[in-house]
Design an enzyme around this catalytic site. Structure first.
Site, short mmCIF file in Angstrom:
data_model
loop_
_atom_site.label_atom_id
_atom_site.label_comp_id
_atom_site.label_asym_id
_atom_site.label_seq_id
_atom_site.Cartn_x
_atom_site.Cartn_y
_atom_site.Cartn_z
N ASP A 122 0.71 -1.26 0.12
CA ASP A 122 0.14 -0.13 0.09
C ASP A 122 0.79 1.12 0.06
OD1 ASP A 122 -3.28 0.25 0.74
OD2 ASP A 122 -2.17 2.05 0.83
N SER A 138 4.52 2.51 -5.17
CA SER A 138 3.25 2.43 -5.75
C SER A 138 3.07 1.21 -6.78
CB SER A 138 3.14 3.78 -6.59
OG SER A 138 2.29 3.83 -7.46
N VAL A 139 1.96 0.98 -7.09
CA VAL A 139 1.56 -0.01 -8.10
C VAL A 139 2.38 0.17 -9.51
CG1 VAL A 139 -0.29 -1.38 -7.11
CG2 VAL A 139 -0.60 0.90 -8.55
N TYR A 195 -12.52 6.77 -14.29
CA TYR A 195 -12.53 5.61 -13.43
C TYR A 195 -13.25 4.41 -14.49
CZ TYR A 195 -13.66 2.73 -9.34
OH TYR A 195 -13.70 1.57 -8.38
N SER A 233 -13.71 3.97 -17.46
CA SER A 233 -13.18 3.28 -18.57
C SER A 233 -11.79 2.59 -18.28
CB SER A 233 -12.56 4.57 -19.58
OG SER A 233 -11.95 5.54 -18.89
N LYS A 249 -11.60 1.08 -15.38
CA LYS A 249 -12.07 -0.05 -14.92
C LYS A 249 -12.26 -1.34 -15.87
CE LYS A 249 -11.64 0.07 -10.47
NZ LYS A 249 -10.13 -0.84 -9.96
N SER A 261 -16.06 1.34 2.10
CA SER A 261 -14.55 1.77 2.36
C SER A 261 -14.48 3.28 2.15
CB SER A 261 -13.74 1.02 1.12
OG SER A 261 -13.96 1.54 0.01
N ARG A 262 -12.89 3.44 2.53
CA ARG A 262 -12.63 4.79 2.40
C ARG A 262 -13.30 5.52 1.12
NH1 ARG A 262 -6.50 6.88 1.78
NH2 ARG A 262 -6.55 6.03 -0.21
P1 NAI Z 1 -9.69 1.85 -0.38
O1 NAI Z 1 -9.39 3.51 -0.74
O2 NAI Z 1 -10.24 1.60 0.87
O3 NAI Z 1 -8.30 1.06 -0.58
C1 NAI Z 1 -7.50 1.46 -2.04
C2 NAI Z 1 -6.31 1.40 -1.35
O4 NAI Z 1 -5.20 1.54 -2.46
C3 NAI Z 1 -5.88 2.43 -0.47
O5 NAI Z 1 -5.34 1.81 0.75
C4 NAI Z 1 -4.72 3.14 -1.25
O6 NAI Z 1 -3.81 3.49 -0.18
C5 NAI Z 1 -4.31 2.13 -1.88
N1 NAI Z 1 -3.57 2.58 -3.04
C6 NAI Z 1 -4.04 3.88 -3.77
N2 NAI Z 1 -3.01 4.16 -4.86
C7 NAI Z 1 -1.98 3.20 -4.89
C8 NAI Z 1 -0.77 3.03 -5.50
N3 NAI Z 1 -0.42 3.85 -6.56
N4 NAI Z 1 -0.27 2.00 -4.98
C9 NAI Z 1 -0.45 1.28 -4.08
N5 NAI Z 1 -1.45 1.23 -3.38
C10 NAI Z 1 -2.46 2.25 -3.79
O7 NAI Z 1 -10.95 1.46 -1.44
P2 NAI Z 1 -11.45 0.05 -1.76
O8 NAI Z 1 -12.99 0.39 -1.81
O9 NAI Z 1 -11.20 -0.96 -0.67
O10 NAI Z 1 -11.24 -0.29 -3.11
C11 NAI Z 1 -10.42 -1.52 -3.50
C12 NAI Z 1 -10.56 -1.42 -4.93
O11 NAI Z 1 -11.51 -1.92 -5.48
C13 NAI Z 1 -10.11 -0.31 -6.05
O12 NAI Z 1 -9.64 -0.78 -7.16
C14 NAI Z 1 -11.49 0.23 -6.20
O13 NAI Z 1 -11.72 0.87 -7.27
C15 NAI Z 1 -12.30 -1.16 -6.37
N6 NAI Z 1 -13.71 -1.07 -6.19
C16 NAI Z 1 -14.23 -0.68 -5.27
C17 NAI Z 1 -15.74 -0.63 -4.99
C18 NAI Z 1 -16.31 -0.32 -3.74
O14 NAI Z 1 -17.60 -0.34 -3.53
N7 NAI Z 1 -15.60 -0.01 -2.63
C19 NAI Z 1 -16.68 -1.02 -6.06
C20 NAI Z 1 -15.77 -1.13 -7.21
C21 NAI Z 1 -14.40 -1.17 -7.39
#
Ligand code: NAI
Length: 421
Positions: free
Chosen positions: A40, A75-76, A164, A166, A168, A198-199
């Site tokens: 992370d 970072s990824v 986002y 596109s 995804k 989530s956040r």
């Molecule tokens: P979140 O914000 O709680 O978690 C995302 C994590 O990714 C964060 O801890 C952040 O620090 C980390 N992160 C961000 N940029 C980064 C980078 N460049 N390198 C490494 N880490 C990085 O959000 P959540 O909800 O847990 O999302 C997880 C995944 O699920 C994301 O890809 C999101 O787009 C996807 N998603 C989530 C949905 C939801 O309802 N929560 C819906 C659809 C998709």
């Protein structure tokens, strides 16, 4: 009760695992024996800054529960460093869960290039970088499980998320191709479109819903897809709050126009209802299958017909029969796995023609044409084909009675029995 699914000796990289969904995936896998690289960057929701604390905290949680984990703060976008960290800590990689994500929601007319760029870099480029660096190791060991985190915002569109959405949906295309390329080496690649509190969602969903939509509900499917016993690959699952489902493409039967000359917008308008009619829709499952009707229509272009005639009206009997065969194959996707062969048919007589029946693993279609790769070639009249299709005679009987001529590998013809059952 089925056996507990364990991940002992497996190494998993979970990106964005410092919170939300990634944390839940990491905790579940670690609780079942996996060694987890908790990655992370720890930046803001909009992709600014960095902080080691989120990854460290999750690693501490895993250690406290008796599991094995290490932190990675890259970072990824620097995916190779994340993969190297997993190798340095644990010596191998079996599972890659591309989960890291940020949001830069803004309606398209206000969207700045940086909003597009950052989303693309984290979601799509980041997933590419991590997976690309891990891929040679997965190939070499002939084993791997990869997850892409897509979103309903890409599948259906969502206001303010052109960037986002596109990125995804691009991940789905990425996963689908990797699934094809990885299959022979037992690398399975699937996508999820989750919903979770989530956040990321706390600013758009009511607090009680955020609380109810626990990320932990998403992780069991992710763990299942990452288990060695799971043979599923190239699929997309929508899930959240204890609901899990699979999504697929559907396509209308469509309308046929003469393929030997371009049509007109008026011809399209005249058949608009038919083009949009989902009755008896097809479910294409491969690029090859997607080409079926196009090849079919091109085949018609060669048929002797007056070019003003409506292509839907001019269809030889054998072509109709191969359409039936195509439909049967579409209804039985398991045949491609069982048979995994390509067949060439030559139907003699005025109502005849050449047809390919593609029952290869990545196929599942029947269409006019020739394919040199077919190892079994069959020649018969359209009357005998009809008799076989209606179950009046079996392919074996037709062969014994001289009604069916087989060139090439005769044994392969027997594998076609279910098609004529
Ligand atoms: P979140 O914000 O709680 O978690 C995302 C994590 O990714 C964060 O801890 C952040 O620090 C980390 N992160 C961000 N940029 C980064 C980078 N460049 N390198 C490494 N880490 C990085 O959000 P959540 O909800 O847990 O999302 C997880 C995944 O699920 C994301 O890809 C999101 O787009 C996807 N998603 C989530 C949905 C939801 O309802 N929560 C819906 C659809 C998709």
């Amino acid at each position: 009760m089925s056996e507990t699914m364990r991940f002992d000796d497996r190494v998993a990289i979970v990106t964005g695992a410092g919170g939300g969904l990634g944390r839940a995936h990491a905790l579940l896998l670690a609780s079942r024996g996996a060694k987890v690289l908790v990655n992370d960057l720890g930046g803001s929701q909009h992709g600014q800054g960095a902080d080691a604390q989120p990854a460290d905290q999750v690693v501490a949680e895993i250690h406290a529960a008796g599991g094995e984990a290490a932190a990675s703060y890259d970072s990824v976008e620097d995916g190779h460093k994340i993969v190297q960290a997993a190798l340095d800590h644990f010596g191998r990689i079996d599972i890659v869960i591309n989960n890291a994500g940020i949001l830069r929601d803004v309606s398209f007319h206000k969207m700045k290039e940086i909003d597009w760029e950052l989303i693309y870099r984290v979601h799509l480029y980041g997933s590419f970088k991590v997976t690309h660096a891990a891929w040679p190791y997965l190939r070499e060991q002939q084993y791997g499980r990869v997850i892409m985190t897509s979103s309903s915002s890409g599948i259906y569109g969502n206001f303010g998320q052109a960037n986002y959405g596109s990125a995804k949906l691009a991940l789905l295309g990425f996963a689908n191709t990797l699934a094809i390329e990885g299959e022979k080496r037992n690398i399975h690649v699937n996508s999820i479109a989750p919903i979770a509190g989530s956040r990321m969602t706390e600013s758009v969903l009511p607090a009680d819903l955020v609380e109810a939509l626990k990320p932990d509900h998403v992780s069991p499917l992710v763990a299942y897809l990452c288990h060695e016993s799971c043979s599923t690959t190239g699929e997309l699952f929508e899930l959240g709050a204890g609901w899990v489902s699979r999504l697929r493409w559907q396509r209308t039967k469509g309308a046929m126009f003469p393929a030997n000359q371009p049509g007109t917008p008026e011809q399209i308008a005249a058949k608009w209802d038919q083009i949009n009619d989902f009755t008896d829709a097809d479910i294409p499952t491969s690029n090859h299958a997607a080409f079926g009707p196009i090849m079919d229509n091109l085949g018609r272009a060669d048929a002797p017909n007056d070019d003003a005639a409506d292509a839907d009206e001019v269809m030889s009997l054998s072509r109709e029969m191969f359409q039936q065969i195509h439909a049967r194959i579409q209804e039985h996707p398991e045949w491609t796995k069982q048979v995994n062969e390509l067949y060439q048919f030559h139907i003699t007589g005025e109502q005849g023609g050449s047809y390919v029946v593609n029952l290869k693993d990545d196929g599942g279609s029947a269409y006019p044409g020739e394919d040199e790769m077919a190892r079994c070639k069959m020649t018969l009249s359209h009357e005998n084909l009809m008799a076989m299709l209606s179950g009046e005679i079996t392919p074996q009987m037709a062969f014994m009675e001289g009604k069916l001529k087989i060139e090439g590998n005769v044994i392969l013809a027997a594998k076609l029995a279910p098609l004529f059952a």
